[in-house]
Design a protein around this motif. Structure first.
Motif, PDB file in Angstrom:
ATOM      1  N   MET A   1       0.853  -1.175   0.000  1.00 44.45           N
ATOM      2  CA  MET A   1       0.000   0.000   0.000  1.00 44.45           C
ATOM      3  C   MET A   1       0.897   1.235   0.000  1.00 44.45           C
ATOM      4  SD  MET A   1      -2.778   0.961   2.908  1.00 44.45           S
ATOM      5  CE  MET A   1      -4.080   2.038   2.476  1.00 44.45           C
ATOM      6  N   LYS A   2       0.575   2.209  -0.853  1.00 44.28           N
ATOM      7  CA  LYS A   2       1.369   3.433  -0.933  1.00 44.28           C
ATOM      8  C   LYS A   2       0.746   4.500  -0.039  1.00 44.28           C
ATOM      9  CE  LYS A   2       3.417   2.845  -5.408  1.00 44.28           C
ATOM     10  NZ  LYS A   2       4.476   3.535  -6.050  1.00 44.28           N
ATOM     11  N   VAL A   3       1.640   5.180   0.725  1.00 47.84           N
ATOM     12  CA  VAL A   3       1.196   6.258   1.601  1.00 47.84           C
ATOM     13  C   VAL A   3       2.153   7.451   1.460  1.00 47.84           C
ATOM     14  CG1 VAL A   3       0.059   4.761   3.297  1.00 47.84           C
ATOM     15  CG2 VAL A   3       2.456   5.332   3.586  1.00 47.84           C
ATOM     16  N   ILE A   4       1.646   8.622   1.827  1.00 50.77           N
ATOM     17  CA  ILE A   4       2.445   9.845   1.856  1.00 50.77           C
ATOM     18  C   ILE A   4       2.672  10.184   3.323  1.00 50.77           C
ATOM     19  CG2 ILE A   4       2.524  12.281   1.243  1.00 50.77           C
ATOM     20  CD1 ILE A   4       0.424  11.603  -0.947  1.00 50.77           C
ATOM     21  N   LEU A   5       3.931  10.328   3.720  1.00 48.41           N
ATOM     22  CA  LEU A   5       4.243  10.576   5.126  1.00 48.41           C
ATOM     23  C   LEU A   5       3.955  12.028   5.522  1.00 48.41           C
ATOM     24  CD1 LEU A   5       7.589   8.594   5.482  1.00 48.41           C
ATOM     25  CD2 LEU A   5       5.288   7.877   6.109  1.00 48.41           C
ATOM     26  N   ASN A   6       3.283  12.209   6.661  1.00 46.61           N
ATOM     27  CA  ASN A   6       3.004  13.529   7.222  1.00 46.61           C
ATOM     28  C   ASN A   6       4.046  13.935   8.251  1.00 46.61           C
ATOM     29  OD1 ASN A   6       0.674  13.887   5.775  1.00 46.61           O
ATOM     30  ND2 ASN A   6      -0.654  13.115   7.393  1.00 46.61           N
ATOM     31  N   TYR A  29      -1.225   1.592  12.228  1.00 51.02           N
ATOM     32  CA  TYR A  29      -0.298   2.492  12.898  1.00 51.02           C
ATOM     33  C   TYR A  29      -0.191   3.863  12.229  1.00 51.02           C
ATOM     34  CZ  TYR A  29       3.995   4.378  14.871  1.00 51.02           C
ATOM     35  OH  TYR A  29       4.910   5.194  15.473  1.00 51.02           O
ATOM     36  N   LEU A  30       0.164   3.891  10.958  1.00 46.32           N
ATOM     37  CA  LEU A  30       0.437   5.169  10.287  1.00 46.32           C
ATOM     38  C   LEU A  30      -0.809   6.043  10.140  1.00 46.32           C
ATOM     39  CD1 LEU A  30       2.910   3.990   7.492  1.00 46.32           C
ATOM     40  CD2 LEU A  30       3.463   5.138   9.639  1.00 46.32           C
ATOM     41  N   LEU A  31      -1.890   5.486   9.614  1.00 42.56           N
ATOM     42  CA  LEU A  31      -3.094   6.282   9.374  1.00 42.56           C
ATOM     43  C   LEU A  31      -3.789   6.719  10.672  1.00 42.56           C
ATOM     44  CD1 LEU A  31      -4.506   4.404   6.242  1.00 42.56           C
ATOM     45  CD2 LEU A  31      -3.179   6.519   6.302  1.00 42.56           C
ATOM     46  N   PRO A  32      -3.994   5.853  11.669  1.00 44.16           N
ATOM     47  CA  PRO A  32      -4.658   6.301  12.903  1.00 44.16           C
ATOM     48  C   PRO A  32      -3.851   7.356  13.673  1.00 44.16           C
ATOM     49  CG  PRO A  32      -4.610   3.908  12.824  1.00 44.16           C
ATOM     50  CD  PRO A  32      -3.789   4.401  11.683  1.00 44.16           C
ATOM     51  N   ASN A  33      -2.527   7.271  13.618  1.00 47.28           N
ATOM     52  CA  ASN A  33      -1.677   8.225  14.328  1.00 47.28           C
ATOM     53  C   ASN A  33      -1.378   9.473  13.491  1.00 47.28           C
ATOM     54  OD1 ASN A  33      -1.455   6.736  16.713  1.00 47.28           O
ATOM     55  ND2 ASN A  33       0.093   5.423  15.781  1.00 47.28           N
ATOM     56  N   LYS A  34      -2.031   9.591  12.343  1.00 47.63           N
ATOM     57  CA  LYS A  34      -1.885  10.731  11.444  1.00 47.63           C
ATOM     58  C   LYS A  34      -0.418  10.964  11.027  1.00 47.63           C
ATOM     59  CE  LYS A  34      -6.133  12.893  12.602  1.00 47.63           C
ATOM     60  NZ  LYS A  34      -6.986  11.833  12.241  1.00 47.63           N
ATOM     61  N   LEU A  35       0.309   9.865  10.872  1.00 47.92           N
ATOM     62  CA  LEU A  35       1.687   9.932  10.404  1.00 47.92           C
ATOM     63  C   LEU A  35       1.751   9.837   8.883  1.00 47.92           C
ATOM     64  CD1 LEU A  35       3.389   7.609  13.045  1.00 47.92           C
ATOM     65  CD2 LEU A  35       3.388  10.107  12.980  1.00 47.92           C
ATOM     66  N   ALA A  36       0.627   9.455   8.257  1.00 47.50           N
ATOM     67  CA  ALA A  36       0.612   9.295   6.808  1.00 47.50           C
ATOM     68  C   ALA A  36      -0.801   9.474   6.271  1.00 47.50           C
ATOM     69  CB  ALA A  36       1.140   7.913   6.432  1.00 47.50           C
ATOM     70  N   LEU A  37      -0.857   9.731   4.953  1.00 46.12           N
ATOM     71  CA  LEU A  37      -2.118   9.783   4.209  1.00 46.12           C
ATOM     72  C   LEU A  37      -2.077   8.697   3.154  1.00 46.12           C
ATOM     73  CD1 LEU A  37      -2.412  13.577   3.343  1.00 46.12           C
ATOM     74  CD2 LEU A  37      -3.891  12.321   4.879  1.00 46.12           C
ATOM     75  N   GLU A  38      -3.239   8.183   2.820  1.00 45.03           N
ATOM     76  CA  GLU A  38      -3.285   7.211   1.739  1.00 45.03           C
ATOM     77  C   GLU A  38      -2.934   7.925   0.436  1.00 45.03           C
ATOM     78  OE1 GLU A  38      -6.338   3.921  -0.138  1.00 45.03           O
ATOM     79  OE2 GLU A  38      -6.843   4.958   1.726  1.00 45.03           O
ATOM     80  N   ALA A  39      -2.163   7.286  -0.411  1.00 48.98           N
ATOM     81  CA  ALA A  39      -1.669   7.909  -1.638  1.00 48.98           C
ATOM     82  C   ALA A  39      -2.696   7.811  -2.752  1.00 48.98           C
ATOM     83  CB  ALA A  39      -0.348   7.275  -2.056  1.00 48.98           C
ATOM     84  N   THR A  40      -3.790   8.566  -2.637  1.00 52.73           N
ATOM     85  CA  THR A  40      -4.773   8.638  -3.711  1.00 52.73           C
ATOM     86  C   THR A  40      -4.252   9.629  -4.751  1.00 52.73           C
ATOM     87  OG1 THR A  40      -5.968  10.438  -2.630  1.00 52.73           O
ATOM     88  CG2 THR A  40      -6.673   8.182  -2.096  1.00 52.73           C
ATOM     89  N   THR A  41      -4.864   9.655  -5.920  1.00 58.01           N
ATOM     90  CA  THR A  41      -4.401  10.578  -6.961  1.00 58.01           C
ATOM     91  C   THR A  41      -4.528  12.026  -6.506  1.00 58.01           C
ATOM     92  OG1 THR A  41      -6.580  10.491  -7.990  1.00 58.01           O
ATOM     93  CG2 THR A  41      -4.895   9.020  -8.877  1.00 58.01           C
ATOM     94  N   ARG A  42      -5.597  12.320  -5.771  1.00 56.88           N
ATOM     95  CA  ARG A  42      -5.807  13.687  -5.276  1.00 56.88           C
ATOM     96  C   ARG A  42      -4.695  14.087  -4.289  1.00 56.88           C
ATOM     97  NH1 ARG A  42     -10.417  15.803  -1.236  1.00 56.88           N
ATOM     98  NH2 ARG A  42     -10.057  18.021  -1.526  1.00 56.88           N
TER      99      ARG A  42
END
Length: 154
Positions: A1-6, A29-42
């Protein structure tokens, strides 16, 4: 799964990095702790737009720092201090003293950006480095002279 790190995540990447992680790690871990966003096209398009804006701001700051460095290279600071035997100062010339003299000449330099390898404890001419930007330094000549003593009254 691709994510963008916050945020910077040790062993994974830095803010703004597009990384590939296992789905469970992202969901739990990453998404609930707001450390990353899912890498959608937007989100990826928004990331690219933000990078361009930040890069333009960094270039502008660097150009301003280079301009300031050129002006500082021409500047000279004179500090008058009390001296004892062999032209040794009673105290030492500090970064605060140098910053005050630069402010008087029209430069707004924070004393923490002035880099003295060791305190100046004698009269003479010294070259002092000033860190203006992450990779831009300027050198300023500092003249330390003895304070004139008043004539002895007889």
């Amino acid at each position: 799964m691709k994510v963008i790190l916050n945020a910077d995540v040790p062993e994974l990447g830095h803010i703004g990095d597009l990384v590939n992680v296992k789905p469970g790690y992202a969901r739990n871990y990453l998404l609930p702790n707001k450390l990353a966003l899912e890498a959608t096209t937007r989100n990826v398009k928004q990331l690219e737009h933000d990078r361009q804006r930040v890069d333009a701001k960094r270039r502008k700051e660097k150009m301003a720092a280079e301009e300031l460095a050129k002006k500082l290279e021409q500047a000279q600071v004179r500090i008058v201090a009390k001296v004892g035997e062999e032209n040794k100062l009673y105290g030492s010339v500090t970064t605060t003293m140098i910053a005050e003299q630069l402010t008087a000449k029209g430069f707004d330099i924070d004393k923490r950006k002035i880099q003295l390898d060791e305190p100046i404890k004698s009269t003479g001419v010294f070259t002092v480095a000033i860190k203006i930007h992450a990779d831009i330094n300027a050198n300023v000549k500092v003249w330390v002279t003895a304070e004139e003593e008043p004539a002895a009254q007889a």
